[in-house]
Design an enzyme around this catalytic site. Structure first.
Site, mmCIF file in Angstrom:
data_model
loop_
_atom_site.group_PDB
_atom_site.id
_atom_site.type_symbol
_atom_site.label_atom_id
_atom_site.label_comp_id
_atom_site.label_asym_id
_atom_site.label_seq_id
_atom_site.Cartn_x
_atom_site.Cartn_y
_atom_site.Cartn_z
ATOM 1 N N GLU A 108 -23.622 -19.785 -14.675
ATOM 2 C CA GLU A 108 -22.944 -18.806 -13.804
ATOM 3 C C GLU A 108 -23.878 -18.359 -12.689
ATOM 4 O O GLU A 108 -25.036 -18.778 -12.645
ATOM 5 C CB GLU A 108 -22.477 -17.603 -14.634
ATOM 6 C CG GLU A 108 -23.625 -16.899 -15.330
ATOM 7 C CD GLU A 108 -23.182 -15.925 -16.421
ATOM 8 O OE1 GLU A 108 -22.029 -16.005 -16.888
ATOM 9 O OE2 GLU A 108 -24.004 -15.092 -16.807
ATOM 10 N N LYS A 128 -26.964 -19.875 -19.949
ATOM 11 C CA LYS A 128 -27.035 -19.214 -21.254
ATOM 12 C C LYS A 128 -26.519 -20.179 -22.310
ATOM 13 O O LYS A 128 -25.451 -20.778 -22.129
ATOM 14 C CB LYS A 128 -26.161 -17.950 -21.242
ATOM 15 C CG LYS A 128 -26.647 -16.915 -20.246
ATOM 16 C CD LYS A 128 -25.683 -15.753 -20.052
ATOM 17 C CE LYS A 128 -26.274 -14.779 -19.040
ATOM 18 N NZ LYS A 128 -25.300 -13.791 -18.561
ATOM 19 N N ASP A 158 0.831 -1.199 0.000
ATOM 20 C CA ASP A 158 0.000 0.000 0.000
ATOM 21 C C ASP A 158 0.872 1.258 0.000
ATOM 22 O O ASP A 158 0.577 2.230 -0.685
ATOM 23 C CB ASP A 158 -0.906 0.024 1.243
ATOM 24 C CG ASP A 158 -1.976 -1.048 1.169
ATOM 25 O OD1 ASP A 158 -1.996 -1.779 0.162
ATOM 26 O OD2 ASP A 158 -2.773 -1.141 2.121
ATOM 27 N N ARG A 168 -30.014 0.302 -14.989
ATOM 28 C CA ARG A 168 -30.893 -0.342 -15.946
ATOM 29 C C ARG A 168 -32.150 0.492 -16.209
ATOM 30 O O ARG A 168 -32.628 0.574 -17.331
ATOM 31 C CB ARG A 168 -31.283 -1.720 -15.403
ATOM 32 C CG ARG A 168 -32.244 -2.471 -16.269
ATOM 33 C CD ARG A 168 -32.389 -3.900 -15.770
ATOM 34 N NE ARG A 168 -33.246 -4.666 -16.635
ATOM 35 C CZ ARG A 168 -34.570 -4.687 -16.541
ATOM 36 N NH1 ARG A 168 -35.175 -3.973 -15.626
ATOM 37 N NH2 ARG A 168 -35.288 -5.404 -17.378
ATOM 38 N N SER A 184 -34.424 -8.426 -19.292
ATOM 39 C CA SER A 184 -34.457 -9.228 -18.064
ATOM 40 C C SER A 184 -34.419 -10.702 -18.448
ATOM 41 O O SER A 184 -34.282 -11.044 -19.619
ATOM 42 C CB SER A 184 -35.682 -8.884 -17.243
ATOM 43 O OG SER A 184 -36.827 -9.144 -18.000
ATOM 44 N N CYS A 212 -36.141 -16.773 33.094
ATOM 45 C CA CYS A 212 -37.109 -17.217 34.088
ATOM 46 C C CYS A 212 -36.340 -17.773 35.283
ATOM 47 O O CYS A 212 -35.396 -18.537 35.122
ATOM 48 C CB CYS A 212 -37.981 -18.297 33.463
ATOM 49 S SG CYS A 212 -38.851 -19.289 34.670
ATOM 50 N N LYS A 254 -33.847 -19.907 -10.128
ATOM 51 C CA LYS A 254 -33.809 -19.165 -8.862
ATOM 52 C C LYS A 254 -33.773 -20.108 -7.664
ATOM 53 O O LYS A 254 -34.390 -21.163 -7.675
ATOM 54 C CB LYS A 254 -35.068 -18.290 -8.748
ATOM 55 C CG LYS A 254 -35.213 -17.261 -9.859
ATOM 56 C CD LYS A 254 -34.385 -16.030 -9.610
ATOM 57 C CE LYS A 254 -35.021 -15.108 -8.602
ATOM 58 N NZ LYS A 254 -35.888 -14.113 -9.201
ATOM 59 N N LYS A 294 -26.363 -15.983 -10.444
ATOM 60 C CA LYS A 294 -27.266 -14.847 -10.576
ATOM 61 C C LYS A 294 -26.982 -13.948 -9.387
ATOM 62 O O LYS A 294 -27.360 -14.244 -8.250
ATOM 63 C CB LYS A 294 -28.726 -15.283 -10.593
ATOM 64 C CG LYS A 294 -29.637 -14.099 -10.857
ATOM 65 C CD LYS A 294 -31.031 -14.519 -11.229
ATOM 66 C CE LYS A 294 -31.852 -13.381 -11.800
ATOM 67 N NZ LYS A 294 -31.828 -12.139 -11.073
#
Ligand code: IVH
Length: 695
Positions: free
Chosen positions: A117, A314, A30, A140, A79, A450, A338, A119
């Site tokens: 792949e 796809k 860094d 979008r 979509s 309790c 899904k 989603k």
């Protein structure tokens, strides 16, 4: 001279940035990076005319906007159609194969190549590069028109401001499409900070990512750790040349080489231009390939740092994609498979209180039944008083309910817009709903307990349910409902009473036939000689989980030895610290616990003495570390882990020189490769089992 240095610094910084954020393999420290960056900042301060939009200094620092301009997408952002189960995936594959067969582009085996792949559960973004330089980023929107979020997108370090590679080879226009999201851990941290500052918290990582991108001040966005994954493209002119002259529709059966006129080839190309992509993408064959990918991904999902809500398939060959075309606003060549939604919206019918095994009284939301995370949920935990207050959950509220994996369903947030008028804030009960004893809240604890101890039927029930559960004594058929009945009818007070049950008494219970009663007695008889570790776990000692119970059993070998162990002795046990030691000691010092144990032994329960640690040197895996990876043919990973532990070994998640064996199943990934590199012995399931029996 200096202008040249500026360009050199652009390139160097972009290279290090790519190594760090995209490759996840830092190439300098860094501090070294800061030296280069400061040099560039100094040169640009002297010569503002040298500042270009792709300069690494231009990621942050743009002035706040009044609002977002609208952007007309050159190619609409579409979509995806959804599939929710295997049949819908099969139907998708059939439609694809039928169309491709009709068009004469699929072989007789009808097996289509797909790119599978993730989603990603974020928000779609289009990045427009002209001559290799990022010129515009847009959301979008409605698919045709989105919002210009260029200044905010520039703050995402993994997104290249200039594409890598030879400028002459880059297309004049390239629109990269992908998803912006936030890692779960970053989301949690952001919410903690928001709470501290008294600002609004986000419901989930997707909302946090969306909220961060919609900030008008890019300095705020710059502080939000956003990520980007590319998964497609919009306008590309010209398209990259194919690797192979012919428009191959399938991978070459001999070489398995993939041409660039495939979805996967395009993705590899985007990756070569410096775009961040997920490595977890794969070309698979036919519907079985799709379903296997889905199953693997479901397994990996809990370990991913970010949220996905399914997988996407796809058709791989671009020529086949063209044949299939589009329907309405979605491609026919792709589908989203899904996962069952992990979050849903429903109504809190009431807030009730549940008493746990240790007396903790937990507020629970009774919900209008809702299908979430693959099951119908009717209750969700509200954790404790402070949590309910923080979220301000009230009876009658509309809420977001979440059930992820096997985790207990919880109320994430209230949909405030839907709150009914006149609803009352939450009030914690003052006495135990089961035995009316007083509740106490100890300093530094968020839980109310309790004080009724053994007189509290709710605590007794929970103790019994725990003792009978799968990881404890594993009494088949003795679940929550039956325990309720047994305690309420007075047939059972303590664990020992379970072992004294008789068929004749049981059949007097409502809905209990002779057959079920006999089955239950048989199940109870089966566990009269439990393994010592299971019995210890079944006792429900605070802070003693399954693993600690196993360690205690191995160390002490018998219940008597454990009962008499002083804290000093307990502290000698693997992984046992002062809190656990005190809790174990406390448990066995309580007279009623001793009585309950004596009664249990008197009822004929005889724990099997565990092999004490001293003997464990003879076990087949004594002192050996084993890493389990991939899917085994007949055992779950839990099962394999248990076998390793029982054989005296240790199970670990990462391969190193100290690893004795890697037990590898199907689809084993990087761990297997690492084992091969380090020369660690690799076993398949059969070899592993042979080793356990000492062959
Ligand atoms: S492809 C022409 N691939 O899902 C197809 N979309 O339901 C366009 N998404 O708006 C989308 N991961 O925000 C594609 N691997 C993936 C994706 C993905 C997430 C989102 C994307 C899109 C929505 C469509």
């Amino acid at each position: 001279m200096s202008l040249k240095r500026v360009q050199q610094l652009h390139e160097e910084l972009a290279q290090h940035n790519w190594a760090y954020y995209v490759q996840d393999a830092p190439s300098i420290s860094d501090a070294q990076y800061d030296v280069l960056m400061n040099e560039l900042l100094a040169l640009e301060a002297e010569h503002p005319e040298w500042i270009t939009p792709d300069s690494p200094t231009q990621r942050v620092g743009a002035a706040p906007l009044d609002g977002f301009d609208t952007v007309q997408h050159a190619v609409p952002m579409l979509s995806l159609g959804n599939a929710f189960d295997d049949e819908e995936v099969q139907a998708f594959d059939k439609r694809v194969a039928d169309t491709l067969v009709d068009a004469g582009v699929v072989g007789l085996d009808r097996r289509v190549d797909y790119l599978a792949e993730y989603k990603f559960d974020g928000l779609a973004i289009s990045l427009r590069y002209e001559q290799g330089v990022l010129v515009q980023a847009s959301t979008r929107g409605d698919g045709t028109t989105g919002e210009d979020v260029t200044t905010n997108i520039r703050t995402i370090n993994s997104i290249p401001l200039r594409l890598r590679g030879d400028a002459a080879q880059l297309p004049a226009v390239l629109e990269v499409r992908g998803e912006v999201l936030m890692n779960r851990a970053d989301f949690e941290r952001l919410n903690e900070n928001q709470t501290k500052r008294g600002e609004k918290v986000f419901v989930n990582p997707r909302n946090a990512a969306a909220g961060s991108l919609r900030q008008l001040d890019p300095k705020v966005t710059a502080k939000r750790p956003l990520r980007f994954f590319a998964y497609g493209w919009g306008e590309v002119s010209p398209m990259p040349a194919a690797n192979q002259p012919q428009n191959a529709l399938f991978s070459d059966p001999v070489t398995d080489a993939l041409p660039r006129d495939t979805q996967s080839g395009m993705m590899d190309w985007l990756e070569s231009l410096g775009m961040p992509l997920s490595r977890d993408r794969k070309v698979v064959k036919g519907v079985q390939g799709l379903l296997d990918f889905y199953a693997q991904t479901q397994q990996r999902r809990p370990d991913l740092p970010f949220e996905i809500d399914g997988v996407v398939y796809k058709v791989n060959a671009l020529a086949a994609q063209r044949v299939l075309g589009y329907v309405a606003r979605a491609p026919r060549f792709a589908v989203a498979h899904k996962f069952p939604a992990q979050e849903e919206i429903t109504l809190v019918e009431s807030i009730e209180f549940q008493v746990g095994r240790t007396g903790v009284v937990t507020p629970v939301a009774r919900l209008k039944p809702v299908f979430v995370g693959g099951v119908t949920v009717t209750n969700a935990t509200l954790h404790n008083e402070d949590e309910v207050r923080r979220k301000d959950v009230r009876a009658g509220d509309t809420v977001v309910v979440r059930r992820a994996g096997d985790v207990i369903p919880e109320v994430v947030a209230v949909v405030l817009e839907k709150r009914l008028e006149g609803s009352l804030p939450f009030e914690m009960v003052k006495e135990c709903p089961a035995c009316h004893s007083a509740l106490e809240r100890l300093d530094g604890e968020s839980a109310w307990r309790c004080t009724g101890g053994l007189i509290c039927p709710a605590q007794r029930k929970q103790t019994l349910i725990h003792a009978a559960s799968r990881k404890a004594l594993d009494i088949e058929g003795l679940g929550e409902k039956l325990v309720d009945q047994l305690v309420e009818t007075g047939l059972v007070h303590t664990l020992a009473d379970i072992f004294k049950l008789k068929v004749e008494k049981l059949i007097l219970l409502e809905r209990m036939g002779r057959k079920s009663a006999e089955n239950l007695i048989e199940a109870i008889d089966k566990v009269r000689e439990p393994a010592l570790n299971r019995l210890i776990y079944a006792l429900g000692i605070r802070h003693v989980g399954e693993t600690t119970a196993r360690d205690l059993a191995q160390h002490f070998g018998s219940l008597q030895a454990l009962e008499q162990a002083e804290e000093e002795a307990l502290l000698q046990v693997n992984e046992v610290g002062p809190v656990v030691a005190a809790s174990v000691r406390h448990f066995f010092q309580e007279p009623h616990n001793r009585e309950a144990l004596e009664a249990l032994l008197a009822a004929g329960v005889t724990p099997q003495q565990a092999q004490a640690r001293a003997n464990s040197a003879n076990l087949p895996l004594a002192g050996k570390t084993v890493v389990i990876t991939g899917t085994l043919p007949s055992m779950s990973r839990d099962e394999a882990t248990r076998r390793v532990l029982e054989a005296g070994g240790k199970a670990s998640g990462s391969v190193s020189k100290k690893t004795a064996y890697v037990l590898a199943g199907a689809e084993a990934g990087s761990k297997l490769t690492k084992a091969q590199e380090l020369g660690v012995t690799i076993l398949d399931e059969a070899q592993f089992l042979a080793l356990l029996v000492g062959e």
